[in-house]
Design a protein around this motif. Sequence first.
Motif, PDB file in Angstrom:
ATOM      1  N   ALA A 176       1.137  -1.509   0.171  1.00  0.00           N
ATOM      2  CA  ALA A 176      -0.156  -0.125   0.010  1.00  0.00           C
ATOM      3  C   ALA A 176       0.650   1.143  -0.047  1.00  0.00           C
ATOM      4  CB  ALA A 176      -0.967   0.273   1.534  1.00  0.00           C
ATOM      5  N   LEU A 177       0.649   2.531  -0.293  1.00  0.00           N
ATOM      6  CA  LEU A 177       1.747   3.208  -1.061  1.00  0.00           C
ATOM      7  C   LEU A 177       0.665   4.328  -1.092  1.00  0.00           C
ATOM      8  CD1 LEU A 177       3.093   1.776  -4.808  1.00  0.00           C
ATOM      9  CD2 LEU A 177       4.788   1.800  -2.794  1.00  0.00           C
ATOM     10  N   THR A 178       2.352   5.945  -0.453  1.00  0.00           N
ATOM     11  CA  THR A 178       1.896   7.023  -0.376  1.00  0.00           C
ATOM     12  C   THR A 178       2.465   7.238  -1.126  1.00  0.00           C
ATOM     13  OG1 THR A 178       0.598   7.205   1.569  1.00  0.00           O
ATOM     14  CG2 THR A 178       1.241   8.723   0.812  1.00  0.00           C
ATOM     15  N   LEU A 179       3.065   8.658  -2.200  1.00  0.00           N
ATOM     16  CA  LEU A 179       3.497   9.089  -2.611  1.00  0.00           C
ATOM     17  C   LEU A 179       3.505  10.625  -2.436  1.00  0.00           C
ATOM     18  CD1 LEU A 179       4.358   8.392  -6.111  1.00  0.00           C
ATOM     19  CD2 LEU A 179       4.368  10.487  -5.503  1.00  0.00           C
ATOM     20  N   VAL A 180       5.060  11.225  -2.457  1.00  0.00           N
ATOM     21  CA  VAL A 180       4.610  12.589  -1.508  1.00  0.00           C
ATOM     22  C   VAL A 180       6.247  13.588  -2.696  1.00  0.00           C
ATOM     23  CG1 VAL A 180       5.403  14.299   0.109  1.00  0.00           C
ATOM     24  CG2 VAL A 180       5.001  11.761   0.874  1.00  0.00           C
ATOM     25  N   GLU A 181       5.254  14.634  -3.239  1.00  0.00           N
ATOM     26  CA  GLU A 181       5.686  15.054  -4.353  1.00  0.00           C
ATOM     27  C   GLU A 181       6.292  16.575  -3.699  1.00  0.00           C
ATOM     28  OE1 GLU A 181       8.108  14.608  -6.698  1.00  0.00           O
ATOM     29  OE2 GLU A 181       7.711  17.408  -6.391  1.00  0.00           O
ATOM     30  N   ARG A 182       6.889  17.174  -3.713  1.00  0.00           N
ATOM     31  CA  ARG A 182       6.832  18.915  -2.999  1.00  0.00           C
ATOM     32  C   ARG A 182       6.019  19.777  -4.176  1.00  0.00           C
ATOM     33  NH1 ARG A 182      11.489  21.427  -4.323  1.00  0.00           N
ATOM     34  NH2 ARG A 182      11.688  20.030  -6.153  1.00  0.00           N
ATOM     35  N   LEU A 183       6.460  19.010  -5.105  1.00  0.00           N
ATOM     36  CA  LEU A 183       5.798  20.431  -6.276  1.00  0.00           C
ATOM     37  C   LEU A 183       4.045  19.595  -5.834  1.00  0.00           C
ATOM     38  CD1 LEU A 183       8.089  20.248  -9.576  1.00  0.00           C
ATOM     39  CD2 LEU A 183       7.808  22.065  -7.358  1.00  0.00           C
ATOM     40  N   PRO A 184       3.055  20.777  -6.610  1.00  0.00           N
ATOM     41  CA  PRO A 184       1.956  20.025  -6.478  1.00  0.00           C
ATOM     42  C   PRO A 184       1.744  19.714  -7.885  1.00  0.00           C
ATOM     43  CG  PRO A 184       2.538  22.782  -7.489  1.00  0.00           C
ATOM     44  CD  PRO A 184       3.512  22.555  -7.344  1.00  0.00           C
ATOM     45  N   GLU A 203      -4.360   7.794  -8.163  1.00  0.00           N
ATOM     46  CA  GLU A 203      -5.470   7.400  -7.058  1.00  0.00           C
ATOM     47  C   GLU A 203      -6.160   5.688  -7.315  1.00  0.00           C
ATOM     48  OE1 GLU A 203      -6.740  11.224  -7.019  1.00  0.00           O
ATOM     49  OE2 GLU A 203      -6.023  12.004  -5.009  1.00  0.00           O
ATOM     50  N   GLN A 204      -6.274   6.034  -8.455  1.00  0.00           N
ATOM     51  CA  GLN A 204      -7.771   5.293  -9.133  1.00  0.00           C
ATOM     52  C   GLN A 204      -6.749   3.991  -8.537  1.00  0.00           C
ATOM     53  OE1 GLN A 204      -9.415   5.469 -12.987  1.00  0.00           O
ATOM     54  NE2 GLN A 204      -9.390   3.786 -13.523  1.00  0.00           N
ATOM     55  N   GLN A 205      -5.466   3.839  -8.436  1.00  0.00           N
ATOM     56  CA  GLN A 205      -4.653   2.421  -8.505  1.00  0.00           C
ATOM     57  C   GLN A 205      -4.435   1.931  -6.898  1.00  0.00           C
ATOM     58  OE1 GLN A 205      -3.399  -0.113 -10.403  1.00  0.00           O
ATOM     59  NE2 GLN A 205      -4.640   1.074 -12.270  1.00  0.00           N
ATOM     60  N   GLY A 206      -4.995   3.056  -6.243  1.00  0.00           N
ATOM     61  CA  GLY A 206      -4.767   2.903  -4.709  1.00  0.00           C
ATOM     62  C   GLY A 206      -3.335   3.660  -4.181  1.00  0.00           C
ATOM     63  N   VAL A 207      -2.700   4.426  -5.076  1.00  0.00           N
ATOM     64  CA  VAL A 207      -1.566   4.771  -4.625  1.00  0.00           C
ATOM     65  C   VAL A 207      -2.441   6.280  -3.731  1.00  0.00           C
ATOM     66  CG1 VAL A 207       0.549   6.551  -5.140  1.00  0.00           C
ATOM     67  CG2 VAL A 207      -0.157   4.361  -5.665  1.00  0.00           C
ATOM     68  N   THR A 208      -2.256   6.759  -2.936  1.00  0.00           N
ATOM     69  CA  THR A 208      -2.171   8.237  -2.081  1.00  0.00           C
ATOM     70  C   THR A 208      -1.272   8.683  -2.325  1.00  0.00           C
ATOM     71  OG1 THR A 208      -2.743   6.715  -0.176  1.00  0.00           O
ATOM     72  CG2 THR A 208      -2.319   8.787   0.700  1.00  0.00           C
ATOM     73  N   LEU A 209      -2.160  10.153  -2.955  1.00  0.00           N
ATOM     74  CA  LEU A 209      -1.066  11.143  -3.143  1.00  0.00           C
ATOM     75  C   LEU A 209      -0.837  11.816  -1.898  1.00  0.00           C
ATOM     76  CD1 LEU A 209      -2.074  11.921  -6.821  1.00  0.00           C
ATOM     77  CD2 LEU A 209       0.176  10.645  -5.554  1.00  0.00           C
TER      78      LEU A 209
END
Lengths: 445, 445
Positions: A176-184, A203-209
């Motif tokens: 289960a993944l969270t992806l963190v990005e500094r940019l918008p 998001e549809q694939q279940g990755v939390t942005l």
Amino acid sequence: MGKNIVIIGGGAAGMSAAAKARRTDPSLNIVVYERSGYVSYGACGFPYAIKGEIAQVEDVVVRTPAQFAKQNIQAHVGHEVLTIDRAAQTLRVRERASGAETEVGWDALVLTTGGAPTRPPLQGIDLPGVFALRTVEDALAIRTWIEQERPTRGVIIGGGYIGLEMAEALAAHGIALTLVERLPQVIPSLDPEMAAHVQAELEQQGVTLRLEQAVEVLVGSERVREVQVAGTSIPADIVIMAVGIRPSVTLAQAAGVTLGPTGAVAVDDHQRTSVPNVWAAGDLAEAHHLVTGRPAWVPLGTTANKQGRVLGENLGGGDARFGGIVGTVVVKVFDLEAASSGLSEQRAQAEGFEVKTVSATAGSRAHYMPGHQPIQIKLVYEATTRRLLGGQLVGREGVSKRIDTIATALHAGWRIEQLAELDLSYAPPFAPVWDPILVAANLAK
Amino acid sequence: MGKNIVIIGGGAAGMSAAAKARRTDPSLNIVVYERSGYVSYGACGFPYAIKGEIAQVEDVVVRTPAQFAKQNIQAHVGHEVLTIDRAAQTLRVRERASGAETEVGWDALVLTTGGAPTRPPLQGIDLPGVFALRTVEDALAIRTWIEQERPTRGVIIGGGYIGLEMAEALAAHGIALTLVERLPQVIPSLDPEMAAHVQAELEQQGVTLRLEQAVEVLVGSERVREVQVAGTSIPADIVIMAVGIRPSVTLAQAAGVTLGPTGAVAVDDHQRTSVPNVWAAGDLAEAHHLVTGRPAWVPLGTTANKQGRVLGENLGGGDARFGGIVGTVVVKVFDLEAASSGLSEQRAQAEGFEVKTVSATAGSRAHYMPGHQPIQIKLVYEATTRRLLGGQLVGREGVSKRIDTIATALHAGWRIEQLAELDLSYAPPFAPVWDPILVAANLAK
């Protein structure tokens, strides 16, 4: 005796240079020093090896030192170059395993040290379970961690190509993944509304942005346990640091080579640096950007291979030129393909162009064919000259090679009207009668 | 009152012209006469409708007369134009159902009568069970025959695009097929060694090939029962005649319009014919070939749509030009894709060029990615100028849109060396780091 060629870095650029130099001039002595344990590998394949689509990480290796030896190229892995003496035309190299140091003379020095992952000064970045992805060893370590530790929750830091490919790779292991990005947004080479399609797919694939958020600290004692982001804590058994790379210029600077405005090594179209008999190519070096007319730093395997080949031919006494880049990229993000070539609207504005754009949605195949998918397309052009400056495509099929038409038009320096005239291929299973590129070009005002 | 525009033929060219003229000048009176029962359909979809991949044959219709009526375009189906009086600017048209004839005046006449299947003078060609494929009615008749007669053995006469697509379509119904082609190869736009890959695929799919053989007679009483080919008899419950099309120039000749060297209607870059106020576009008309610099007749839906659009804009008082063609085609043959653009080696020689070629086999994806397939590529260039003259690609994936890069280079008039410099897209699932186009271009001597 032929000239002594010493190549520092056995990646795509270095080994392309070695192979082409050998074919061009059989009399050359060609030695390669590579810090890691492998030469000549397709680093872009690592996410698919980690995903499990490729059986072994080592399958991405194109040729081994033993294979290069048959071509009379000595490729020494596990060797680190320490210092370069530009005046004496020598260098010191250490065999990492034994610590033994040697001084080596060179008639021509080739800098192909590539790039290295950016390491932000984050507390906890050295914890076990926190990985960057650059070398075969990195990929092996990630794969081993997944097999042995069976992580169930992961955090990916950085929404560029590697971050997104690693999201697909880790998700395939049920993490289960969270992806963190500094940019918008993810994928900075896309404009925001095009990147939004990629974000929707994630998001549809279940990755939390977690966009526009920064990692504060990585927490754990014997291994990583959580990631603190914008005041909240995300549990994690695996963390991928994918916040970009920087050119590895330390040795180049030691050799007295001039860096360009991008911070990478400045080269001419023959891959010569500012120092006589010192050459550079690949992720370490700049390239001439055909759209801006200025040096750019777009580290990609395609450019590394092409520059290496040009460099190798010139080492052998040839007169090859590298024609420059237009910055073509494509990435697979789960079931989506996203591609761009040239400049985005944002980038074109930042470069000082007066910009117009046109956007459209058109089918990947004829509208009556089953399986046809919408392709989002955006073209960027200069308001005054109507010269095409860039294009972006996002869709579930037919994106990756369609961007090449835009890349070719950028090489040709075309106006947007010329795109609309193109005699592009058509058959119902492959394209609509009006290809998405023609649809968009026809809409340009 | 606006000008009276009369368009003869409601296919892609005619309806594109109508729609664009309407958008350009709302005052025009636009009337279309179409012989068949349908306008504005994607004829290239018929094989897939017959195969069953598309639910209904009528699904390939883009817009109906009722939809055109809302745009203030009168599209009359089942209407046959009988005579044209060029001096009086009138024509006679008959409603086929009632036989009623009318005289109609025109200020501008648009000839978009398309092409018609070649009908060799073969005994038995009118037997039930023998079909050509050009109109919606043809496709419906074939589909009905398959559903009602349940043919188990079929013969396809002609190894061009339609013949090959129909092979795939009929094979999907379990029909055992023989394909008869007068020439020594299928797909005349490919050189023989490239066509050989297509022939191998056909045979692998169970299609019996009879190359360099001619049909002598179709045998049967109430319906077709067998086909005599080169002295042998092939049992057949269905026969598809796909030996090519010819431009339908009868009305154009009645209007006094000049035909070009190809036998199709000569047009200028505005789609004007030799007769004032008479225009032509689509499969009826020639197009300027950018590689040979001469008129060519390459009847394709893409060109018909583009020429129609140019014509329509000019009808509305615009100054649009059709930029010309490079002859780009792609066809799906079972699991294979075959594409070409520009001239084959054979065709280039016939056109008087001093020709060089280079051929290569390269992967559709990175070598370590599962599912990668070999792509066969051949590039043709002029020996003296090194100008690219054409390209051919055959493979199981990644062919259709890859040919567009070659098409774009042909539009740009590039030398083969310029192809080798292209910054093409790369990611392991979509391409190798050296795209097949680059591999071939780099091998050019």
